[in-house]
Design a protein around this motif. Structure first.
Motif, PDB file in Angstrom:
ATOM      1  N   MET A  26     -22.478 -59.631 -32.319  1.00  0.00           N
ATOM      2  CA  MET A  26     -23.087 -60.756 -33.015  1.00  0.00           C
ATOM      3  C   MET A  26     -23.217 -61.959 -32.095  1.00  0.00           C
ATOM      4  SD  MET A  26     -21.839 -62.707 -36.512  1.00  0.00           S
ATOM      5  CE  MET A  26     -20.435 -63.541 -35.755  1.00  0.00           C
ATOM      6  N   LEU A  27     -22.193 -62.234 -31.286  1.00  0.00           N
ATOM      7  CA  LEU A  27     -22.196 -63.418 -30.444  1.00  0.00           C
ATOM      8  C   LEU A  27     -22.905 -63.199 -29.113  1.00  0.00           C
ATOM      9  CD1 LEU A  27     -18.535 -64.598 -31.115  1.00  0.00           C
ATOM     10  CD2 LEU A  27     -20.628 -65.677 -31.964  1.00  0.00           C
ATOM     11  N   ARG A  28     -22.738 -62.040 -28.532  1.00  0.00           N
ATOM     12  CA  ARG A  28     -23.357 -61.792 -27.229  1.00  0.00           C
ATOM     13  C   ARG A  28     -24.848 -61.491 -27.338  1.00  0.00           C
ATOM     14  NH1 ARG A  28     -19.307 -57.698 -23.893  1.00  0.00           N
ATOM     15  NH2 ARG A  28     -17.349 -58.864 -24.210  1.00  0.00           N
ATOM     16  N   SER A  29     -25.212 -60.681 -28.331  1.00  0.00           N
ATOM     17  CA  SER A  29     -26.588 -60.190 -28.424  1.00  0.00           C
ATOM     18  C   SER A  29     -27.293 -60.646 -29.687  1.00  0.00           C
ATOM     19  CB  SER A  29     -26.589 -58.659 -28.342  1.00  0.00           C
ATOM     20  OG  SER A  29     -25.998 -58.217 -27.148  1.00  0.00           O
ATOM     21  N   SER A  30     -26.713 -61.639 -30.374  1.00  0.00           N
ATOM     22  CA  SER A  30     -27.311 -62.213 -31.577  1.00  0.00           C
ATOM     23  C   SER A  30     -27.656 -61.138 -32.595  1.00  0.00           C
ATOM     24  CB  SER A  30     -28.563 -63.028 -31.212  1.00  0.00           C
ATOM     25  OG  SER A  30     -28.817 -64.005 -32.186  1.00  0.00           O
ATOM     26  N   ARG A  97     -10.807 -69.798 -29.932  1.00  0.00           N
ATOM     27  CA  ARG A  97     -11.670 -70.446 -28.951  1.00  0.00           C
ATOM     28  C   ARG A  97     -11.921 -69.527 -27.758  1.00  0.00           C
ATOM     29  NH1 ARG A  97      -8.973 -74.571 -28.552  1.00  0.00           N
ATOM     30  NH2 ARG A  97      -7.622 -74.106 -26.782  1.00  0.00           N
ATOM     31  N   GLU A  98     -10.870 -68.935 -27.233  1.00  0.00           N
ATOM     32  CA  GLU A  98     -11.020 -68.088 -26.057  1.00  0.00           C
ATOM     33  C   GLU A  98     -11.864 -66.855 -26.365  1.00  0.00           C
ATOM     34  OE1 GLU A  98      -7.063 -67.350 -24.692  1.00  0.00           O
ATOM     35  OE2 GLU A  98      -6.890 -69.319 -23.712  1.00  0.00           O
ATOM     36  N   PHE A  99     -11.702 -66.289 -27.559  1.00  0.00           N
ATOM     37  CA  PHE A  99     -12.491 -65.106 -27.913  1.00  0.00           C
ATOM     38  C   PHE A  99     -13.968 -65.457 -28.017  1.00  0.00           C
ATOM     39  CE2 PHE A  99     -14.641 -62.504 -31.066  1.00  0.00           C
ATOM     40  CZ  PHE A  99     -14.470 -61.233 -30.516  1.00  0.00           C
ATOM     41  N   VAL A 100     -14.273 -66.511 -28.755  1.00  0.00           N
ATOM     42  CA  VAL A 100     -15.684 -66.884 -28.952  1.00  0.00           C
ATOM     43  C   VAL A 100     -16.327 -67.256 -27.632  1.00  0.00           C
ATOM     44  CG1 VAL A 100     -17.240 -68.560 -30.026  1.00  0.00           C
ATOM     45  CG2 VAL A 100     -15.378 -67.551 -31.366  1.00  0.00           C
ATOM     46  N   LEU A 101     -15.664 -68.081 -26.837  1.00  0.00           N
ATOM     47  CA  LEU A 101     -16.244 -68.489 -25.564  1.00  0.00           C
ATOM     48  C   LEU A 101     -16.446 -67.306 -24.622  1.00  0.00           C
ATOM     49  CD1 LEU A 101     -14.434 -71.868 -24.801  1.00  0.00           C
ATOM     50  CD2 LEU A 101     -16.809 -71.513 -25.460  1.00  0.00           C
ATOM     51  N   ALA A 102     -15.529 -66.349 -24.663  1.00  0.00           N
ATOM     52  CA  ALA A 102     -15.677 -65.166 -23.810  1.00  0.00           C
ATOM     53  C   ALA A 102     -16.976 -64.434 -24.115  1.00  0.00           C
ATOM     54  CB  ALA A 102     -14.486 -64.233 -23.994  1.00  0.00           C
ATOM     55  N   GLN A 103     -17.360 -64.417 -25.389  1.00  0.00           N
ATOM     56  CA  GLN A 103     -18.608 -63.738 -25.766  1.00  0.00           C
ATOM     57  C   GLN A 103     -19.826 -64.571 -25.359  1.00  0.00           C
ATOM     58  OE1 GLN A 103     -17.416 -60.894 -26.471  1.00  0.00           O
ATOM     59  NE2 GLN A 103     -15.426 -61.883 -26.788  1.00  0.00           N
ATOM     60  N   ARG A 105     -20.083 -66.588 -22.944  1.00  0.00           N
ATOM     61  CA  ARG A 105     -20.250 -66.514 -21.492  1.00  0.00           C
ATOM     62  C   ARG A 105     -20.929 -65.215 -21.069  1.00  0.00           C
ATOM     63  NH1 ARG A 105     -14.123 -68.024 -21.326  1.00  0.00           N
ATOM     64  NH2 ARG A 105     -14.183 -70.324 -21.275  1.00  0.00           N
ATOM     65  N   ARG A 106     -20.862 -64.227 -21.936  1.00  0.00           N
ATOM     66  CA  ARG A 106     -21.434 -62.918 -21.631  1.00  0.00           C
ATOM     67  C   ARG A 106     -22.701 -62.639 -22.441  1.00  0.00           C
ATOM     68  NH1 ARG A 106     -15.964 -62.687 -21.348  1.00  0.00           N
ATOM     69  NH2 ARG A 106     -14.996 -61.507 -19.647  1.00  0.00           N
ATOM     70  N   ALA A 107     -23.391 -63.691 -22.827  1.00  0.00           N
ATOM     71  CA  ALA A 107     -24.633 -63.497 -23.578  1.00  0.00           C
ATOM     72  C   ALA A 107     -25.547 -62.545 -22.818  1.00  0.00           C
ATOM     73  CB  ALA A 107     -25.327 -64.842 -23.791  1.00  0.00           C
ATOM     74  N   TRP A 129     -22.274 -70.897 -17.626  1.00  0.00           N
ATOM     75  CA  TRP A 129     -22.613 -71.466 -18.923  1.00  0.00           C
ATOM     76  C   TRP A 129     -22.134 -70.513 -20.010  1.00  0.00           C
ATOM     77  CZ3 TRP A 129     -25.285 -67.326 -20.200  1.00  0.00           C
ATOM     78  CH2 TRP A 129     -26.274 -66.791 -19.361  1.00  0.00           C
ATOM     79  N   ALA A 130     -22.087 -71.031 -21.220  1.00  0.00           N
ATOM     80  CA  ALA A 130     -21.748 -70.223 -22.399  1.00  0.00           C
ATOM     81  C   ALA A 130     -22.783 -70.599 -23.449  1.00  0.00           C
ATOM     82  CB  ALA A 130     -20.342 -70.531 -22.884  1.00  0.00           C
ATOM     83  N   VAL A 131     -23.578 -69.634 -23.927  1.00  0.00           N
ATOM     84  CA  VAL A 131     -24.720 -69.977 -24.770  1.00  0.00           C
ATOM     85  C   VAL A 131     -24.792 -69.167 -26.056  1.00  0.00           C
ATOM     86  CG1 VAL A 131     -26.122 -70.695 -22.810  1.00  0.00           C
ATOM     87  CG2 VAL A 131     -26.278 -68.343 -23.608  1.00  0.00           C
ATOM     88  N   LYS A 132     -25.416 -69.805 -27.065  1.00  0.00           N
ATOM     89  CA  LYS A 132     -25.813 -69.112 -28.291  1.00  0.00           C
ATOM     90  C   LYS A 132     -27.233 -69.564 -28.600  1.00  0.00           C
ATOM     91  CE  LYS A 132     -25.649 -66.359 -31.556  1.00  0.00           C
ATOM     92  NZ  LYS A 132     -27.113 -66.282 -31.305  1.00  0.00           N
ATOM     93  N   GLN A 133     -28.139 -68.608 -28.647  1.00  0.00           N
ATOM     94  CA  GLN A 133     -29.553 -68.882 -28.822  1.00  0.00           C
ATOM     95  C   GLN A 133     -30.004 -68.581 -30.249  1.00  0.00           C
ATOM     96  OE1 GLN A 133     -29.691 -70.388 -26.001  1.00  0.00           O
ATOM     97  NE2 GLN A 133     -31.100 -69.228 -24.715  1.00  0.00           N
TER      98      GLN A 133
END
Length: 211
Positions: A26-30, A97-103, A105-107, A129-133
């Motif tokens: 969900m977080l890495r690949s939307s 925080r660490e779990f979400v940011l880890a994902q 960062r690996r978008a 960078w750490a992104v969510k599109q």
């Protein structure tokens, strides 16, 4: 919304087998299918009612009453997206925080629906960078599929009811010291390629202006 959905789930939902892998997609690949699963399990708009006061959100509203399952129809503002990132960085439990940011960062270059998600921040700002599109309104499938794997797509709403496509880029840049949020309403009929080029150029300008 997917960041809020993830944080809410990590805070209090009873974990099931495979939840971590589903959150990663969900977080890495939307992945929309994953988001819908967590949205339903979390009580749909109840997620917003729980998270809004925690993150200090003032503009975020759930989807219309006749579309309770459509998390993608949630109304939000750039200011509230910034507040969401500030909550993630400053107030969320460290493990969350660490779990979400880890994902973030690996978008992945491609979203699970076949759309390219390396527009805006990923192309305008150097790593790390750490992104969510976010994107909607460009049709049921991409005109130019990103990568070869496009089977089993989870289709996004073709139109949010505003008559124009949207493209958003959000995330942390410059050693995760700065939050960048660029939300755009694109011209009607715009191609994804053209919209991606516009938001990337705009994001580059925003980043330069921020120094």
């Amino acid at each position: 919304m997917k960041i809020l959905i993830a944080l809410d789930h990590l805070r209090g939902r009873r974990a099931q087998a495979g939840d971590r892998a589903l959150l990663q997609r969900m977080l890495r690949s939307s992945d929309d299918k994953a988001a819908t699963a967590f949205w339903k399990r979390g009580g749909q708009a109840a997620i917003i009612r729980r998270m809004a006061p925690l993150a200090g959100l003032t503009d975020t509203q759930g989807p219309p009453a006749d579309k309770p399952g459509f998390w993608g129809y949630t109304a939000l503002s750039a200011a509230d997206v910034v507040r969401t990132y500030r909550y993630l960085l400053e107030k969320a439990p460290r493990a969350h925080r660490e779990f979400v940011l880890a994902q973030l960062r690996r978008a992945t270059p491609c979203g699970s629906d076949g759309f390219d998600q390396y527009f805006g921040i990923p192309r305008a700002v150097s790593r790390p960078w750490a992104v969510k599109q976010g994107w909607s309104g460009f049709g049921l499938t991409p005109a130019e599929p990103c990568g070869a794997a496009t089977q089993g797509l989870v289709v996004r709403p073709a139109d949010l009811g505003i008559g124009r496509p949207v493209l958003h880029t959000t995330g942390l840049v410059d050693g995760e010291r700065k939050i960048v949020v660029v939300l755009t309403l694109q011209p009607a009929g715009s191609s994804f390629r053209a919209a991606a080029a516009r938001i990337t150029a705009l994001t580059r300008q925003v980043h330069r202006a921020a120094g």
